[in-house]
Enzyme design. Sequence first.
Site, PDB file in Angstrom:
ATOM      1  N   ASP A  66       1.529   9.615   8.844  1.00 15.57           N
ATOM      2  CA  ASP A  66       1.115   8.152   8.783  1.00 15.57           C
ATOM      3  C   ASP A  66       2.229   7.465   9.425  1.00 15.57           C
ATOM      4  OD1 ASP A  66       0.323   5.744   7.717  1.00 15.57           O
ATOM      5  OD2 ASP A  66       1.133   5.729   6.122  1.00 15.57           O
ATOM      6  N   SER A  67       1.954   6.151   9.615  1.00  9.30           N
ATOM      7  CA  SER A  67       3.149   5.072  10.201  1.00  9.30           C
ATOM      8  C   SER A  67       4.342   5.041   9.189  1.00  9.30           C
ATOM      9  CB  SER A  67       2.688   3.846  10.255  1.00  9.30           C
ATOM     10  OG  SER A  67       2.050   3.408   9.440  1.00  9.30           O
TER      11      SER A  67
ATOM     12  N   CYS B  65      -3.606   7.430   8.350  1.00 10.76           N
ATOM     13  CA  CYS B  65      -3.272   6.141   8.821  1.00 10.76           C
ATOM     14  C   CYS B  65      -4.535   5.475   9.477  1.00 10.76           C
ATOM     15  CB  CYS B  65      -2.032   6.396   9.928  1.00 10.76           C
ATOM     16  SG  CYS B  65      -1.670   4.635  10.582  1.00 10.76           S
TER      17      CYS B  65
ATOM     18  N   GLU C 193       5.242  -3.517   0.470  1.00  9.96           N
ATOM     19  CA  GLU C 193       6.384  -2.933   0.726  1.00  9.96           C
ATOM     20  C   GLU C 193       7.684  -3.553   0.036  1.00  9.96           C
ATOM     21  OE1 GLU C 193       7.116  -1.408   4.633  1.00  9.96           O
ATOM     22  OE2 GLU C 193       5.410  -0.341   4.728  1.00  9.96           O
TER      23      GLU C 193
ATOM     24  N   CYS D 215      -6.764   0.477   4.907  1.00 10.38           N
ATOM     25  CA  CYS D 215      -5.369   0.673   5.273  1.00 10.38           C
ATOM     26  C   CYS D 215      -4.657   1.726   3.999  1.00 10.38           C
ATOM     27  CB  CYS D 215      -4.835  -0.484   5.245  1.00 10.38           C
ATOM     28  SG  CYS D 215      -3.036  -0.744   5.397  1.00 10.38           S
TER      29      CYS D 215
ATOM     30  N   HIS E 175      -1.812   1.564   2.780  1.00  3.88           N
ATOM     31  CA  HIS E 175      -0.940   0.873   1.850  1.00  3.88           C
ATOM     32  C   HIS E 175      -1.838   0.325   0.722  1.00  3.88           C
ATOM     33  CE1 HIS E 175       2.096   1.196   4.667  1.00  3.88           C
ATOM     34  NE2 HIS E 175       2.839   0.346   3.919  1.00  3.88           N
TER      35      HIS E 175
HETATM   36  N1  DGL Z   1      -0.449   3.108   7.722  1.00  2.14           N
HETATM   37  C1  DGL Z   1      -1.160   1.911   8.367  1.00  2.14           C
HETATM   38  C2  DGL Z   1      -2.832   2.110   8.096  1.00  2.14           C
HETATM   39  O1  DGL Z   1      -3.281   2.631   7.353  1.00  2.14           O
HETATM   40  C3  DGL Z   1      -0.434   0.688   7.793  1.00  2.14           C
HETATM   41  C4  DGL Z   1       0.779   0.247   7.887  1.00  2.14           C
HETATM   42  C5  DGL Z   1       0.903  -0.022   9.292  1.00  2.14           C
HETATM   43  O2  DGL Z   1       0.621  -1.080   9.804  1.00  2.14           O
HETATM   44  O3  DGL Z   1       1.592   0.948  10.071  1.00  2.14           O
HETATM   45  O4  DGL Z   1      -3.263   1.283   8.836  1.00  2.14           O
END
Ligand code: DGL
Length: 269
Positions: free
Chosen positions: A13-14, A76, A155, A187, A189
């Site tokens: 993931d990011s 992600c 976050e 997303c 998060h």
């Molecule tokens: N992990 C990203 C997503 O699921 C969210 C966080 C980001 O913008 O990197 O889209």
Amino acid sequence: MSNGDARPIGVFDSGIGGLTVVSALRRLLPHESIYYVGDTARVPYGGKSPTTVQRYSLEIASLLLRENSKTVVVACNTASSVALAALEAELPVSVTGVIAPGAEAALAVTRNGHVGVIGTRATIKSGSYERALRALSSDVRVTAAACPLLVPLIEEGWLAGEITEKVLMQYLRPLADAGIDTLVLGCTHYPLLRSTIGRLLGDGVSLVDSAENCAASVRALLGREKLNTATGQTGRLRVALTDPPDSFLRIANDALQLDVGEVEVRAIG
Ligand code: DGL
């Protein structure tokens, strides 16, 4: 008796939001080991261009391959939306994203055929959920909204409270007014806001995310490709980040009740 394939499932993931998918994988596939990389040095991906997200995704995936991953899970939504095709073309192992599983989850629960989708700017701009939903159901109605302020709020650990609710309502009211009965938390998060969103939208709107269905897709894939590990063992979870962990790891850990143990810090490249 064979030991099966004990190589880890590589997940990235990011950042650390993808641990929501890890949590579902742990529940469904407790024997499998997982190597997770969160690209916390470069998070967020959600406001970046497709070219940049593709480059980042390929770099992180090569880190997973160096750990001998037998398959790669893109936990992600942003990377799944804009980099899945590039990953499938470049990687020598199968790749599973979160968009198709999320679309399937939504279609399984909608009663009026009107699905809302929220996600980062890059995810919504890519139209990935609309395409995945329409591929599965030609008459589905989709109303999508980019919610760029939600990731920073999450976050910060602001999972409820007046400010978070005001921001959420600003984004969600048009979807509710449009008549959606199902909302995809598009997303990684957003599942951390599930109870607040649920309270704001009420019982008339079902909330779905990709995590459970993504884990189910991975289970099916391991079976198809004969990649299962032997069932006698307990899988190991290793978590690596590209920047040292901050307080968000604790917030996610608490919310997911996932024991990530000692976190490794890995440089990219
Ligand atoms: N992990 C990203 C997503 O699921 C969210 C966080 C980001 O913008 O990197 O889209």
